[in-house]
Each structure stands twice: as structure tokens, then as C-alpha cells.
Design a protein around this motif. Sequence first.
Motif, PDB file in Angstrom:
ATOM      1  N   LEU A  81       0.837  -1.197   0.000  1.00  0.00           N
ATOM      2  CA  LEU A  81       0.000   0.000   0.000  1.00  0.00           C
ATOM      3  C   LEU A  81       0.871   1.245   0.000  1.00  0.00           C
ATOM      4  CD1 LEU A  81      -2.767  -0.907   2.622  1.00  0.00           C
ATOM      5  CD2 LEU A  81      -2.970  -0.887   0.133  1.00  0.00           C
ATOM      6  N   THR A  82       0.475   2.225  -0.770  1.00  0.00           N
ATOM      7  CA  THR A  82       1.127   3.529  -0.752  1.00  0.00           C
ATOM      8  C   THR A  82       0.521   4.331   0.401  1.00  0.00           C
ATOM      9  OG1 THR A  82      -0.540   4.502  -2.191  1.00  0.00           O
ATOM     10  CG2 THR A  82       1.411   3.518  -3.271  1.00  0.00           C
ATOM     11  N   GLU A  83       1.021   5.523   0.591  1.00  0.00           N
ATOM     12  CA  GLU A  83       0.437   6.398   1.620  1.00  0.00           C
ATOM     13  C   GLU A  83      -1.038   6.657   1.314  1.00  0.00           C
ATOM     14  OE1 GLU A  83       1.044  10.883   3.384  1.00  0.00           O
ATOM     15  OE2 GLU A  83       2.787   9.867   2.535  1.00  0.00           O
ATOM     16  N   LEU A  84      -1.346   6.868   0.044  1.00  0.00           N
ATOM     17  CA  LEU A  84      -2.736   7.079  -0.365  1.00  0.00           C
ATOM     18  C   LEU A  84      -3.576   5.842  -0.070  1.00  0.00           C
ATOM     19  CD1 LEU A  84      -4.699   9.056  -1.760  1.00  0.00           C
ATOM     20  CD2 LEU A  84      -4.006   8.039  -3.947  1.00  0.00           C
ATOM     21  N   GLY A  85      -3.058   4.668  -0.380  1.00  0.00           N
ATOM     22  CA  GLY A  85      -3.769   3.420  -0.098  1.00  0.00           C
ATOM     23  C   GLY A  85      -3.982   3.209   1.393  1.00  0.00           C
ATOM     24  N   ARG A  86      -2.964   3.539   2.186  1.00  0.00           N
ATOM     25  CA  ARG A  86      -3.089   3.408   3.644  1.00  0.00           C
ATOM     26  C   ARG A  86      -4.135   4.372   4.199  1.00  0.00           C
ATOM     27  NH1 ARG A  86       2.402   2.701   3.010  1.00  0.00           N
ATOM     28  NH2 ARG A  86       2.875   4.864   3.558  1.00  0.00           N
ATOM     29  N   SER A  87      -4.304   5.526   3.547  1.00  0.00           N
ATOM     30  CA  SER A  87      -5.320   6.476   4.019  1.00  0.00           C
ATOM     31  C   SER A  87      -6.733   5.948   3.770  1.00  0.00           C
ATOM     32  CB  SER A  87      -5.138   7.845   3.357  1.00  0.00           C
ATOM     33  OG  SER A  87      -5.534   7.824   1.999  1.00  0.00           O
ATOM     34  N   LEU A  88      -6.893   5.079   2.799  1.00  0.00           N
ATOM     35  CA  LEU A  88      -8.196   4.477   2.493  1.00  0.00           C
ATOM     36  C   LEU A  88      -8.452   3.235   3.343  1.00  0.00           C
ATOM     37  CD1 LEU A  88     -10.731   4.370   0.677  1.00  0.00           C
ATOM     38  CD2 LEU A  88      -9.326   3.208  -1.051  1.00  0.00           C
ATOM     39  N   LEU A  89      -7.405   2.637   3.869  1.00  0.00           N
ATOM     40  CA  LEU A  89      -7.501   1.371   4.591  1.00  0.00           C
ATOM     41  C   LEU A  89      -8.490   1.375   5.754  1.00  0.00           C
ATOM     42  CD1 LEU A  89      -6.481  -1.515   4.737  1.00  0.00           C
ATOM     43  CD2 LEU A  89      -4.559  -0.694   6.105  1.00  0.00           C
ATOM     44  N   PRO A  90      -8.502   2.363   6.648  1.00  0.00           N
ATOM     45  CA  PRO A  90      -9.460   2.312   7.760  1.00  0.00           C
ATOM     46  C   PRO A  90     -10.918   2.241   7.297  1.00  0.00           C
ATOM     47  CG  PRO A  90      -7.819   4.010   8.153  1.00  0.00           C
ATOM     48  CD  PRO A  90      -7.620   3.525   6.743  1.00  0.00           C
ATOM     49  N   VAL A  91     -11.223   2.934   6.218  1.00  0.00           N
ATOM     50  CA  VAL A  91     -12.590   2.911   5.686  1.00  0.00           C
ATOM     51  C   VAL A  91     -12.925   1.506   5.183  1.00  0.00           C
ATOM     52  CG1 VAL A  91     -14.123   3.847   3.917  1.00  0.00           C
ATOM     53  CG2 VAL A  91     -12.465   5.337   5.050  1.00  0.00           C
ATOM     54  N   MET A  92     -12.005   0.911   4.427  1.00  0.00           N
ATOM     55  CA  MET A  92     -12.243  -0.427   3.884  1.00  0.00           C
ATOM     56  C   MET A  92     -12.301  -1.482   4.979  1.00  0.00           C
ATOM     57  SD  MET A  92     -12.923  -0.392   0.858  1.00  0.00           S
ATOM     58  CE  MET A  92     -12.792   0.561  -0.607  1.00  0.00           C
ATOM     59  N   GLN A  93     -11.445  -1.351   5.990  1.00  0.00           N
ATOM     60  CA  GLN A  93     -11.478  -2.308   7.096  1.00  0.00           C
ATOM     61  C   GLN A  93     -12.802  -2.201   7.842  1.00  0.00           C
ATOM     62  OE1 GLN A  93      -7.745  -1.069   8.899  1.00  0.00           O
ATOM     63  NE2 GLN A  93      -6.830  -3.054   8.407  1.00  0.00           N
ATOM     64  N   ALA A  94     -13.304  -0.994   8.000  1.00  0.00           N
ATOM     65  CA  ALA A  94     -14.585  -0.800   8.679  1.00  0.00           C
ATOM     66  C   ALA A  94     -15.728  -1.413   7.872  1.00  0.00           C
ATOM     67  CB  ALA A  94     -14.840   0.685   8.924  1.00  0.00           C
ATOM     68  N   ILE A  95     -15.713  -1.231   6.565  1.00  0.00           N
ATOM     69  CA  ILE A  95     -16.767  -1.810   5.715  1.00  0.00           C
ATOM     70  C   ILE A  95     -16.698  -3.333   5.752  1.00  0.00           C
ATOM     71  CG2 ILE A  95     -17.553  -2.076   3.330  1.00  0.00           C
ATOM     72  CD1 ILE A  95     -16.760   0.903   2.940  1.00  0.00           C
ATOM     73  N   LYS A  96     -15.497  -3.894   5.646  1.00  0.00           N
ATOM     74  CA  LYS A  96     -15.313  -5.353   5.702  1.00  0.00           C
ATOM     75  C   LYS A  96     -15.815  -5.883   7.043  1.00  0.00           C
ATOM     76  CE  LYS A  96     -11.641  -8.842   5.611  1.00  0.00           C
ATOM     77  NZ  LYS A  96     -11.598  -9.199   7.037  1.00  0.00           N
ATOM     78  N   SER A  97     -15.451  -5.224   8.125  1.00  0.00           N
ATOM     79  CA  SER A  97     -15.880  -5.635   9.460  1.00  0.00           C
ATOM     80  C   SER A  97     -17.402  -5.553   9.597  1.00  0.00           C
ATOM     81  CB  SER A  97     -15.206  -4.757  10.512  1.00  0.00           C
ATOM     82  OG  SER A  97     -15.657  -5.105  11.794  1.00  0.00           O
ATOM     83  N   TRP A  98     -17.979  -4.470   9.083  1.00  0.00           N
ATOM     84  CA  TRP A  98     -19.433  -4.312   9.139  1.00  0.00           C
ATOM     85  C   TRP A  98     -20.117  -5.457   8.395  1.00  0.00           C
ATOM     86  CZ3 TRP A  98     -23.492  -4.077   5.837  1.00  0.00           C
ATOM     87  CH2 TRP A  98     -24.706  -3.660   6.365  1.00  0.00           C
ATOM     88  N   ALA A  99     -19.605  -5.781   7.200  1.00  0.00           N
ATOM     89  CA  ALA A  99     -20.202  -6.846   6.395  1.00  0.00           C
ATOM     90  C   ALA A  99     -20.113  -8.190   7.118  1.00  0.00           C
ATOM     91  CB  ALA A  99     -19.513  -6.930   5.032  1.00  0.00           C
ATOM     92  N   GLU A 100     -18.966  -8.468   7.725  1.00  0.00           N
ATOM     93  CA  GLU A 100     -18.800  -9.734   8.449  1.00  0.00           C
ATOM     94  C   GLU A 100     -19.698  -9.792   9.682  1.00  0.00           C
ATOM     95  OE1 GLU A 100     -14.143 -10.468   7.144  1.00  0.00           O
ATOM     96  OE2 GLU A 100     -14.570  -9.477   9.051  1.00  0.00           O
ATOM     97  N   THR A 101     -19.895  -8.667  10.346  1.00  0.00           N
ATOM     98  CA  THR A 101     -20.728  -8.604  11.549  1.00  0.00           C
ATOM     99  C   THR A 101     -22.219  -8.704  11.227  1.00  0.00           C
ATOM    100  OG1 THR A 101     -19.077  -7.248  12.670  1.00  0.00           O
ATOM    101  CG2 THR A 101     -21.313  -7.163  13.554  1.00  0.00           C
ATOM    102  N   HIS A 102     -22.639  -8.104  10.121  1.00  0.00           N
ATOM    103  CA  HIS A 102     -24.075  -7.976   9.835  1.00  0.00           C
ATOM    104  C   HIS A 102     -24.595  -8.889   8.724  1.00  0.00           C
ATOM    105  CE1 HIS A 102     -24.607  -4.678  12.617  1.00  0.00           C
ATOM    106  NE2 HIS A 102     -23.464  -4.191  12.174  1.00  0.00           N
ATOM    107  N   ILE A 103     -23.790  -9.822   8.250  1.00  0.00           N
ATOM    108  CA  ILE A 103     -24.249 -10.680   7.149  1.00  0.00           C
ATOM    109  C   ILE A 103     -25.492 -11.473   7.530  1.00  0.00           C
ATOM    110  CG2 ILE A 103     -22.616 -12.540   7.696  1.00  0.00           C
ATOM    111  CD1 ILE A 103     -23.982 -11.519   4.212  1.00  0.00           C
ATOM    112  N   GLU A 104     -25.579 -11.951   8.753  1.00  0.00           N
ATOM    113  CA  GLU A 104     -26.768 -12.713   9.173  1.00  0.00           C
ATOM    114  C   GLU A 104     -28.017 -11.841   9.108  1.00  0.00           C
ATOM    115  OE1 GLU A 104     -27.037 -15.973   9.732  1.00  0.00           O
ATOM    116  OE2 GLU A 104     -24.886 -16.209   9.302  1.00  0.00           O
TER     117      GLU A 104
END
Length: 133
Positions: A96-119
Motif C-alpha cells: 500500500l502507498t500512503e494514499l492506499g493506507r489512508s483508504l484502509l481504515p474505511v475499507m477495514q470498517a466496511i469489511k468488518s461491518w459486512a462480516e458482523t451484519h451478514i446474518e
Amino acid sequence: MATKTAAERRTEARRAYDAYVQECPTRHLLDRISDKWVSLLLTALAGGPRRYGDLSRIVAGVSQKMLTQTLRTMERDGLVSRAVTVSVPVRVDYELTELGRSLLPVMQAIKSWAETHIEDVLAARERYDDRPN
């Protein structure tokens, strides 16, 4: 004060990067970063540089063609960097570049939300599908 034409208003909005305007380039970026492969690859690279083969194993189901294509577009967009080490076989690492790392928290939050709320989502789909037309 003169009124603006619709074309002038669209041009002005495009310059302001308003994603609700059809011609705004941020729409293309939103389309790109909302791609499932981009989000999975971004989060897979969270721990540091990874080789192509490692990414292929981590992101199950991605074809070689799609993995290559997605990594290239992410590199073009400045989200990842590609480092080639001359050896036999050639070693290619992605990070990841600096730009990619700046997007990472958003993507991790979306991934976590999807895993938590799939049911919840699956239950809602079932209720919707069972409704009489």
C-alpha cells in the motif's frame, strides 16, 4: 448578475468534485474503490508487502486475470506500489502507498461491518423474498 446555463453549472460542479454530478470524475473513483476485489486486496495488504502468490491465496476466488487487472488499476490509481526483484523466478511484491493506507481504515470498517451484519442482511433478504407480490 447573469444566470448560468446548465452546461456551465455542470462544469462548475465537476470542478468542485460533486459525485452527484454525472460527469464528475469522483464517480469513477467511487466505482473503482467499491469493487469487491479492490476492497479485499486493500485489506489483505494491511499487514505490509505481499507477493502476488500470497495475495492469490489470501483472496480466495479471484482469478489470475482479475487479480492482475485489479492490482494494475490500483497501482495506476496510486493505491499500491509494485516492486520487482530480479531473481529466478522474478519476485514481485505489492504494498500500500500512503494514499492506499489512508483508504484502509474505511475499507477495514466496511469489511468488518459486512462480516458482523451478514446474518441480518441474509434474514432481511429472506423476509423480502418471502413477501407476497
